[in-house]
Design an enzyme around this catalytic site. Structure first.
Site, PDB file in Angstrom:
ATOM      1  N   GLU A   6      56.881  39.905  57.473  1.00  0.00           N
ATOM      2  CA  GLU A   6      56.377  38.957  58.476  1.00  0.00           C
ATOM      3  C   GLU A   6      56.457  39.554  59.871  1.00  0.00           C
ATOM      4  O   GLU A   6      55.549  39.374  60.683  1.00  0.00           O
ATOM      5  CB  GLU A   6      57.136  37.638  58.429  1.00  0.00           C
ATOM      6  N   SER A   7      57.526  40.275  60.164  1.00  0.00           N
ATOM      7  CA  SER A   7      57.654  40.903  61.479  1.00  0.00           C
ATOM      8  C   SER A   7      56.516  41.899  61.713  1.00  0.00           C
ATOM      9  O   SER A   7      55.881  41.897  62.772  1.00  0.00           O
ATOM     10  CB  SER A   7      59.010  41.601  61.598  1.00  0.00           C
TER      11      SER A   7
END
Length: 142
Positions: free
Chosen positions: A65-66
Site C-alpha cells: 500500500e505504501s
C-alpha cells in the site's frame, strides 16, 4: 506534507521529502528506487513477524500500500490526491529473515483511478506475495 510538483523534481527526492507515514517508518520501510515507471522499497522481516516467526501478511500489505499509494500520488500530480479504495494480497511463500523487497508497477494510470501490482520478493528473489491496490484520484481540498 510536501506538495512540490513531482514532475518538476526528482521523483525519489519528492517521495523521501513527502514521507511514507508513521506506520511504514516504524516497520522499517526504505526506498530503493522511485520513478514514473516503478517504485521499489525494502522492509526487514525482523520486527514484522507473526508469533511463529514468519513475516506477517499485513506487513506485505503495508509495504504494497505504501508503494502503490505513493506512486499513484506521483501520477496524480500537484493539487490532486490519490487515496486507496481497494487492496488485496495473495501470499505464496514465507519469509523468516532478511529483507523483503516490493516492486511496484502500474497496471492502469487514469485521470481518476490507478491500479498497481506490487511483487514482494525475498532475498533469493522468489515472489512471496502479490499485492494489488486501486487508488482513487481527487482534487486536494484545503
Amino acid at each position: 506534507m510536501n506538495d512540490v510538483a513531482p514532475h518538476h523534481s526528482a521523483p525519489l527526492d519528492w517521495a523521501r521529502a513527502r514521507g511514507v507515514g508513521a506506520l511504514a517508518e516504524k516497520m522499517g520501510f526504505a526506498w530503493v528506487e522511485f520513478t514514473a515507471e516503478r517504485a521499489v522499497a525494502t522492509m526487514p522481516v525482523e520486527g514484522n513477524t507473526q508469533p511463529v516467526g514468519l513475516m506477517h501478511g499485513g506487513a506485505y500489505v503495508v509495504l504494497g500500500e505504501s508503494l502503490g499509494s505513493m506512486h499513484a500520488n506521483l501520477h496524480a500530480g500537484p493539487g490532486r490526491l490519490a487515496v486507496g479504495v481497494d487492496i488485496n494480497a495473495t501470499h505464496t511463500r514465507s519469509a523468516r529473515s532478511g529483507l523483503v523487497t516490493g516492486i511496484c508497477t502500474p497496471v492502469h494510470l487514469g485521470r481518476s483511478m490507478t491500479v498497481h501490482e506490487i511483487a514482494v520478493v525475498d532475498d533469493q528473489d522468489r515472489r512471496i506475495s502479490t499485492v494489488r491496490i486501486t487508488n482513487m484520484i481527487t482534487d486536494r481540498k484545503g
